[in-house]
Every structure is written in C-alpha cells, then in structure tokens.
Design a protein around this motif. Structure first.
Motif, PDB file in Angstrom:
ATOM      1  N   MET A   1      36.170  -2.868 -24.038  1.00 50.40           N
ATOM      2  CA  MET A   1      34.922  -2.985 -24.796  1.00 50.40           C
ATOM      3  C   MET A   1      34.380  -1.589 -25.071  1.00 50.40           C
ATOM      4  O   MET A   1      34.693  -0.623 -24.382  1.00 50.40           O
ATOM      5  CB  MET A   1      33.878  -3.784 -23.998  1.00 50.40           C
ATOM      6  N   GLN A   2      33.504  -1.497 -26.097  1.00 51.17           N
ATOM      7  CA  GLN A   2      32.794  -0.254 -26.352  1.00 51.17           C
ATOM      8  C   GLN A   2      31.491  -0.234 -25.568  1.00 51.17           C
ATOM      9  O   GLN A   2      30.854  -1.271 -25.350  1.00 51.17           O
ATOM     10  CB  GLN A   2      32.505  -0.106 -27.847  1.00 51.17           C
ATOM     11  N   ALA A   3      31.114   0.952 -25.138  1.00 46.87           N
ATOM     12  CA  ALA A   3      29.895   1.114 -24.360  1.00 46.87           C
ATOM     13  C   ALA A   3      29.365   2.523 -24.579  1.00 46.87           C
ATOM     14  O   ALA A   3      30.049   3.390 -25.126  1.00 46.87           O
ATOM     15  CB  ALA A   3      30.166   0.864 -22.879  1.00 46.87           C
ATOM     16  N   ILE A   4      28.137   2.739 -24.137  1.00 50.64           N
ATOM     17  CA  ILE A   4      27.536   4.064 -24.161  1.00 50.64           C
ATOM     18  C   ILE A   4      27.417   4.548 -22.724  1.00 50.64           C
ATOM     19  O   ILE A   4      26.798   3.888 -21.879  1.00 50.64           O
ATOM     20  CB  ILE A   4      26.141   4.041 -24.815  1.00 50.64           C
ATOM     21  N   GLU A   5      28.022   5.694 -22.444  1.00 51.23           N
ATOM     22  CA  GLU A   5      27.924   6.266 -21.101  1.00 51.23           C
ATOM     23  C   GLU A   5      27.146   7.575 -21.149  1.00 51.23           C
ATOM     24  O   GLU A   5      26.975   8.188 -22.215  1.00 51.23           O
ATOM     25  CB  GLU A   5      29.314   6.507 -20.509  1.00 51.23           C
ATOM     26  N   ILE A   6      26.677   7.975 -19.976  1.00 51.18           N
ATOM     27  CA  ILE A   6      25.988   9.259 -19.820  1.00 51.18           C
ATOM     28  C   ILE A   6      27.034  10.259 -19.330  1.00 51.18           C
ATOM     29  O   ILE A   6      27.466  10.199 -18.181  1.00 51.18           O
ATOM     30  CB  ILE A   6      24.830   9.137 -18.815  1.00 51.18           C
ATOM     31  N   SER A   7      27.477  11.147 -20.203  1.00 52.60           N
ATOM     32  CA  SER A   7      28.571  12.050 -19.851  1.00 52.60           C
ATOM     33  C   SER A   7      28.163  13.057 -18.782  1.00 52.60           C
ATOM     34  O   SER A   7      28.981  13.474 -17.963  1.00 52.60           O
ATOM     35  CB  SER A   7      29.077  12.783 -21.100  1.00 52.60           C
ATOM     36  N   GLN A   8      26.890  13.452 -18.795  1.00 49.06           N
ATOM     37  CA  GLN A   8      26.319  14.335 -17.789  1.00 49.06           C
ATOM     38  C   GLN A   8      24.810  14.298 -17.985  1.00 49.06           C
ATOM     39  O   GLN A   8      24.336  13.924 -19.048  1.00 49.06           O
ATOM     40  CB  GLN A   8      26.839  15.764 -17.938  1.00 49.06           C
ATOM     41  N   PRO A   9      24.021  14.654 -16.981  1.00 48.73           N
ATOM     42  CA  PRO A   9      22.572  14.645 -17.173  1.00 48.73           C
ATOM     43  C   PRO A   9      22.167  15.635 -18.262  1.00 48.73           C
ATOM     44  O   PRO A   9      22.724  16.729 -18.361  1.00 48.73           O
ATOM     45  CB  PRO A   9      22.029  15.078 -15.807  1.00 48.73           C
ATOM     46  N   GLY A  10      21.210  15.231 -19.094  1.00 48.24           N
ATOM     47  CA  GLY A  10      20.775  16.154 -20.137  1.00 48.24           C
ATOM     48  C   GLY A  10      20.031  15.484 -21.262  1.00 48.24           C
ATOM     49  O   GLY A  10      19.497  14.384 -21.117  1.00 48.24           O
ATOM     50  N   ALA A  11      20.014  16.166 -22.397  1.00 48.83           N
ATOM     51  CA  ALA A  11      19.323  15.686 -23.588  1.00 48.83           C
ATOM     52  C   ALA A  11      20.070  14.503 -24.197  1.00 48.83           C
ATOM     53  O   ALA A  11      21.146  14.112 -23.733  1.00 48.83           O
ATOM     54  CB  ALA A  11      19.186  16.820 -24.597  1.00 48.83           C
ATOM     55  N   ALA A  12      19.531  13.948 -25.262  1.00 46.99           N
ATOM     56  CA  ALA A  12      20.074  12.719 -25.833  1.00 46.99           C
ATOM     57  C   ALA A  12      21.540  12.835 -26.230  1.00 46.99           C
ATOM     58  O   ALA A  12      22.282  11.849 -26.216  1.00 46.99           O
ATOM     59  CB  ALA A  12      19.232  12.293 -27.036  1.00 46.99           C
ATOM     60  N   ASP A  13      21.989  14.039 -26.550  1.00 46.01           N
ATOM     61  CA  ASP A  13      23.373  14.218 -26.988  1.00 46.01           C
ATOM     62  C   ASP A  13      24.405  13.896 -25.917  1.00 46.01           C
ATOM     63  O   ASP A  13      25.594  13.748 -26.232  1.00 46.01           O
ATOM     64  CB  ASP A  13      23.588  15.662 -27.462  1.00 46.01           C
ATOM     65  N   VAL A  14      23.987  13.768 -24.654  1.00 37.53           N
ATOM     66  CA  VAL A  14      24.956  13.456 -23.598  1.00 37.53           C
ATOM     67  C   VAL A  14      25.354  11.986 -23.620  1.00 37.53           C
ATOM     68  O   VAL A  14      26.293  11.591 -22.920  1.00 37.53           O
ATOM     69  CB  VAL A  14      24.436  13.853 -22.203  1.00 37.53           C
ATOM     70  N   LEU A  15      24.659  11.160 -24.400  1.00 38.32           N
ATOM     71  CA  LEU A  15      25.061   9.769 -24.554  1.00 38.32           C
ATOM     72  C   LEU A  15      26.307   9.713 -25.428  1.00 38.32           C
ATOM     73  O   LEU A  15      26.326  10.241 -26.538  1.00 38.32           O
ATOM     74  CB  LEU A  15      23.935   8.950 -25.185  1.00 38.32           C
ATOM     75  N   ARG A  16      27.360   9.063 -24.925  1.00 37.21           N
ATOM     76  CA  ARG A  16      28.658   9.118 -25.597  1.00 37.21           C
ATOM     77  C   ARG A  16      29.255   7.717 -25.698  1.00 37.21           C
ATOM     78  O   ARG A  16      29.259   6.953 -24.728  1.00 37.21           O
ATOM     79  CB  ARG A  16      29.595  10.029 -24.801  1.00 37.21           C
ATOM     80  N   LEU A  17      29.772   7.385 -26.887  1.00 34.80           N
ATOM     81  CA  LEU A  17      30.480   6.126 -27.078  1.00 34.80           C
ATOM     82  C   LEU A  17      31.809   6.201 -26.347  1.00 34.80           C
ATOM     83  O   LEU A  17      32.539   7.192 -26.467  1.00 34.80           O
ATOM     84  CB  LEU A  17      30.696   5.880 -28.566  1.00 34.80           C
ATOM     85  N   CYS A  18      32.157   5.170 -25.583  1.00 31.53           N
ATOM     86  CA  CYS A  18      33.379   5.195 -24.782  1.00 31.53           C
ATOM     87  C   CYS A  18      34.000   3.802 -24.742  1.00 31.53           C
ATOM     88  O   CYS A  18      33.425   2.817 -25.207  1.00 31.53           O
ATOM     89  CB  CYS A  18      33.063   5.679 -23.367  1.00 31.53           C
ATOM     90  N   GLU A  19      35.186   3.738 -24.180  1.00 27.33           N
ATOM     91  CA  GLU A  19      35.874   2.471 -23.926  1.00 27.33           C
ATOM     92  C   GLU A  19      35.827   2.188 -22.427  1.00 27.33           C
ATOM     93  O   GLU A  19      36.148   3.056 -21.622  1.00 27.33           O
ATOM     94  CB  GLU A  19      37.327   2.535 -24.397  1.00 27.33           C
ATOM     95  N   ARG A  20      35.402   1.008 -22.059  1.00 26.71           N
ATOM     96  CA  ARG A  20      35.351   0.580 -20.662  1.00 26.71           C
ATOM     97  C   ARG A  20      35.975  -0.808 -20.535  1.00 26.71           C
ATOM     98  O   ARG A  20      36.029  -1.574 -21.503  1.00 26.71           O
ATOM     99  CB  ARG A  20      33.910   0.523 -20.152  1.00 26.71           C
ATOM    100  N   ALA A  21      36.411  -1.129 -19.329  1.00 21.44           N
ATOM    101  CA  ALA A  21      36.893  -2.477 -19.061  1.00 21.44           C
ATOM    102  C   ALA A  21      35.719  -3.452 -19.119  1.00 21.44           C
ATOM    103  O   ALA A  21      34.597  -3.115 -18.734  1.00 21.44           O
ATOM    104  CB  ALA A  21      37.546  -2.538 -17.689  1.00 21.44           C
ATOM    105  N   VAL A  22      35.982  -4.654 -19.594  1.00 20.57           N
ATOM    106  CA  VAL A  22      34.955  -5.690 -19.586  1.00 20.57           C
ATOM    107  C   VAL A  22      34.603  -6.001 -18.136  1.00 20.57           C
ATOM    108  O   VAL A  22      35.497  -6.214 -17.304  1.00 20.57           O
ATOM    109  CB  VAL A  22      35.452  -6.960 -20.306  1.00 20.57           C
ATOM    110  N   PRO A  23      33.332  -6.014 -17.766  1.00 18.84           N
ATOM    111  CA  PRO A  23      32.967  -6.267 -16.372  1.00 18.84           C
ATOM    112  C   PRO A  23      33.310  -7.691 -15.948  1.00 18.84           C
ATOM    113  O   PRO A  23      33.372  -8.608 -16.778  1.00 18.84           O
ATOM    114  CB  PRO A  23      31.459  -6.023 -16.345  1.00 18.84           C
ATOM    115  N   VAL A  24      33.528  -7.869 -14.664  1.00 17.30           N
ATOM    116  CA  VAL A  24      33.887  -9.180 -14.112  1.00 17.30           C
ATOM    117  C   VAL A  24      32.678  -9.733 -13.359  1.00 17.30           C
ATOM    118  O   VAL A  24      32.203  -9.110 -12.405  1.00 17.30           O
ATOM    119  CB  VAL A  24      35.092  -9.069 -13.162  1.00 17.30           C
ATOM    120  N   PRO A  25      32.150 -10.874 -13.767  1.00 15.88           N
ATOM    121  CA  PRO A  25      30.969 -11.415 -13.088  1.00 15.88           C
ATOM    122  C   PRO A  25      31.289 -11.888 -11.680  1.00 15.88           C
ATOM    123  O   PRO A  25      32.371 -12.414 -11.415  1.00 15.88           O
ATOM    124  CB  PRO A  25      30.543 -12.574 -13.988  1.00 15.88           C
TER     125      PRO A  25
END
Length: 325
Positions: A1-25
C-alpha cells in the motif's frame, strides 16, 4: 500500500510517500480501506519530533480515518464487512489501509462524504471527553472555546450549541469570528484586538463562564481563571502558548475553581470505546438531524500531505484539513 512516512524529524518536507505492507488487524480490530484521513495538530508535532508516537502505535502519522471495513474482527460491534465507518486510530491513518479497534469506530454519516466523515473522530472524541466528561458542562451552563475556528473549535461550538448551551469563542481574525458565530457561538472575540477575559465578563454581566476549553495554555491561564464563574472548570488540551503559567491560587481557593487537562492518544481502547458509545448516543443523532455540519477548509491528495501540514501550520484555515485517497 501507499502511505506517508516521516523520514526524519523536521519541516513539512520530511513527509514522504512510501510503500508499506498492509497492516494485519489483531483481535478486536478491523482493517479499513482508507478513503480520507484528517490532519490534526499532534500529527504536526510528531513530524517535528516533539510528540513521540506510543511504542504500540504505527510510526506513520494519522489519528482519524474514514473508509470501508474490508477485514478483521468485527466481533459484537454491530459493524459488518463493506460498511462505511469513521474511526479514531492510534496512528497509521496516512495510508491506504489502517487498523482500528472495532469499538473505536462509528458509522459514517450517511449524507456525508468520506472527507467529511474523516473530520469527525479526533475532534468529537476530544470534545466529548474534555468538555462534557472532564469539564462536566451541565444544563444551563456556558462554555468558552479558545481557538474557535480550529478543527476542535468548530466541533466544540456546534456540539455545545446543539445541546442548548451558550457558547463564546476566540479567534484570530474577523473572518474567523464571523465563522464561529455562524456555527452557533453567541459571541466570538478577535483575540488580536480585544482582551477575551474582559469581553467574556462583559458578555456575562460579570458572572463569567462555567467551562473553558483551552488549546493555548501559557499566559492565557491566569486570564482564563479571571473569567471563570464560581465553581468553574478550566480544561487544558494544548499548550500552543507555552507549557508554564502563573496561576492565581487564591482565586482557585476562594471561588472553588478546577484546573484540569488531558491528552487522548495514550488512553486505553476501552476508555475510547466508552467515548464512542457516548458519541453514538448523544452526538450522532444531532448529526443525523442536520444540527452539526461538516466544516472542511481544504482537502489534499495523500501525496500532498506536506502541503496540508504547511496549511495547518499557517493557522489560516477554518475547520478541518483532510487528506483524500
């Protein structure tokens, strides 16, 4: 799935589109295909490195979502696969899929879009738990909402007004003042042009208000105590104005005042389930009756989460900012 991760603490530009596994409930959790996710101040603080996610939470930001239940354990929640819901989540909302306790889900209002439904959970849970439970706003009592044009503010004004309370609010511009009054505030005060404490005392003929919902803290606290009625309650849910305050203790003693506060995210799923039940009983009928309206300032595609955060940090918005998927 696509998600937004925080690549490192900082300004808004640290928000990055990424691929992650679908979470398991897990047990008691449902998997929601997310169609919209609300932006909240804690998301911004987490991104800046000032608000660490709990150890048992996803590292992905996002505390409220709306979408469709596509898997997991609905248990005895009354929900079923394929149903539209909105949900308070422990984190991970900025993603195409997110897990939520079934007990922390609520039906998406039938006439509301997914973006509108996603604007509800964090603000409604926060307002109900702090204004009506911790603050004990009772029949015939008055409420002052600091930051009335914020997501929390527009929700607090509408719920309290719909339940028959007189509401005052503060806001930072004349446009925001007009918006608060259009939503049900008896009077709104432009805090850049007037002392809200003096104004509230004037509007209440010197009595003051019974409950104050405060997102500011800092130097506001002494002025808030000055405009509380006897036996009044100040409920702190944010410290945008600073984490320390000078408190006139004699006023608390002589007028039997209460200063309290809370944060919602660390509370247990069981506690949040109690709030969800109260919301379904007391607030959702007001939504169905059209007495509470969605207030969406702007929506952004998931990939533009950084732009959404910049807008929130500008404090120029009225109401909620929402990501759409």
């Amino acid at each position: 799935m696509q998600a937004i991760e925080i690549s490192q603490p900082g300004a808004a530009d640290v928000l990055r589109l990424c691929e992650r596994a679908v979470p398991v409930p897990g047990p008691g959790e449902v998997l929601i295909q997310v169609h919209a996710a609300g932006i909240n101040r804690p998301d911004v603080l987490q991104r800046m490195g000032l608000y660490r996610a709990p150890a048992d939470a996803s590292d992905l930001p996002g505390l409220e979502v709306a979408g469709t239940i596509v898997g997991g354990d609905v248990g005895d929640s009354g929900f079923k696969l394929g149903e539209r819901v909105c949900a308070l989540v422990h984190g991970g909302g900025y993603a195409e899929y997110c897990c939520a306790p079934a007990s922390n889900c609520l039906p998406a209002p039938k006439d509301w879009s997914d973006a509108e439904a996603a604007s509800l959970p964090e603000t409604c849970f926060t307002v109900w738990s702090n204004v009506f439970e911790r603050g004990q706003l009772g029949a015939g009592e008055t409420l002052l909402v600091q930051g009335g044009s914020s997501g929390i503010g527009v929700t607090a004004i509408q719920i309290a007004h719909a339940l028959g309370h007189c509401v005052f609010a503060t806001a930072g511009s004349d446009d925001k003042v007009r918006a608060c009054e259009a939503l049900g505030a008896e009077r709104a005060i432009n805090y850049r042009e007037a002392d809200f404490s003096k104004a509230v005392r004037e509007y209440t003929d010197g009595r003051g208000v019974d409950v104050i919902l405060d997102i500011v803290g800092g130097e506001y606290v002494a002025r808030e105590i000055a405009c509380l009625a006897d036996d009044g309650r100040l409920v702190l849910i944010g410290v945008l104005g600073g984490t320390t305050a000078q408190i006139p203790l004699a006023q608390i003693l002589m007028r039997r005042l209460t200063v309290t506060g809370s944060t919602l995210r660390p509370r247990s799923d069981a506690y949040k389930a109690q709030i969800a039940h109260a919301l379904r009983e007391r607030v959702w009928p007001l939504i169905d009756a059209g007495k509470i309206k969605p207030v969406i300032h702007q929506t952004f595609p998931l990939a533009q989460a950084a732009d959404a955060h910049r807008l929130m940090e500008s404090s120029t918005h009225i109401g909620k900012i929402v990501l759409t998927l």
